[in-house]
Design an enzyme around this catalytic site. Structure first.
Site, mmCIF file in Angstrom:
data_model
loop_
_atom_site.group_PDB
_atom_site.id
_atom_site.type_symbol
_atom_site.label_atom_id
_atom_site.label_comp_id
_atom_site.label_asym_id
_atom_site.label_seq_id
_atom_site.Cartn_x
_atom_site.Cartn_y
_atom_site.Cartn_z
ATOM 1 C CG MET A 10 37.095 37.989 52.668
ATOM 2 S SD MET A 10 36.779 39.675 52.119
ATOM 3 C CE MET A 10 35.917 40.343 53.552
ATOM 4 C CD GLN A 52 42.901 40.008 48.308
ATOM 5 O OE1 GLN A 52 43.645 39.017 48.227
ATOM 6 N NE2 GLN A 52 42.408 40.427 49.461
ATOM 7 C CB THR A 83 40.049 41.030 55.941
ATOM 8 O OG1 THR A 83 41.197 41.177 55.097
ATOM 9 C CG2 THR A 83 38.909 41.788 55.303
ATOM 10 C CB THR A 85 44.278 42.674 52.587
ATOM 11 O OG1 THR A 85 45.502 42.123 53.102
ATOM 12 C CG2 THR A 85 44.466 43.006 51.110
ATOM 13 C CB CYS A 195 47.610 39.378 57.912
ATOM 14 S SG CYS A 195 46.620 38.107 57.115
#
Length: 228
Positions: A10, A52, A83, A85, A195
């Site tokens: 991801m 998402q 990841t 997020t 990120c």
């Protein structure tokens, strides 16, 4: 050394960086021909990205928790999620495990505090910048966190339309440098590359203030935990 379970994919671009760092750090720590014992579950990112966009964080959490459990069942002695997020699902993942889950924000906070940084800028996807799940972890450690006040859509688009596909453009780098400059003008002493793909664009050689790459810091923390 414990086996590291890594939930990746991801994007796979950042997972490739994780794999390299895990092995490099293990070789550095143990010497010789040692490399990291790692089980990688490379997730198909398209369904996760659709969740998402739909705000289906419950479904995403259930899927990632299931994957984490499968890694533990295969022998992982600790688990990391490659990841930033999707750490919005960290509570669900951690609750599904009996082995440690290493949160990506913790080694980042450790590094900032060790360097005496107190006010820090945060760059990432719009979910990471706009929602509280990540910022709260940093604030609980005593950090003052700033997010961009303009251009969040552009920064987010560069991640999803370029970096996760392995596309690195100078124009996009300038967009990020400008965002960092704005954060510096508001008092940021450093910036978190929040990120796992942003390190493809930005590092200390181009940033006006020090950068803290979560990919590098998290991967090193996973190795350290596996060696304890």
């Amino acid at each position: 050394m414990k086996t590291i379970g890594l939930i990746g994919g991801m994007s796979w671009e950042s997972t490739a960086h994780y794999y390299a760092i895990l092995n490099r750090e293990t070789a550095s720590a143990l010497g010789g021909l040692h490399s990291a014992p790692v089980i990688v579950h490379s997730v198909d990112f398209a369904p996760i990205e659709a969740m998402q966009r739909a705000g289906n964080w419950v479904g995403a959490g259930q899927e990632l928790a299931r994957i984490a459990q499968s890694l533990e069942a295969q022998g992982a002695g600790l688990v990391g999620l490659a990841t930033n997020t999707m750490h919005i699902c960290a509570p669900e993942i951690a609750a599904a495990l009996t082995v440690p889950f290493i949160h990506i924000a913790d080694p980042t906070a450790d590094a900032l505090l060790a360097d005496g940084v107190r006010r820090v800028g945060l760059l990432g996807t719009r979910f990471t910048m706009e929602k509280r799940f990540y910022i709260e972890v940093l604030e609980h450690r005593g950090l003052d966190v700033l997010v961009p006040d303009v251009g969040i859509t552009n920064l987010n688009g560069i991640i999803y339309e370029e970096l996760v596909k392995g596309i690195v453009r100078d124009e996009s780098r300038r967009t990020y440098i400008d965002a960092i400059g704005r954060l510096e003008a508001r008092g940021a002493e450093a910036v978190i590359l929040g990120c796992t793909e942003i390190g493809m664009l930005i590092d200390d050689s181009v940033s006006p203030i020090p950068t803290y790459d979560t990919t590098e810091l998290h991967a090193k923390a996973l190795v350290a935990a596996a060696l304890r």
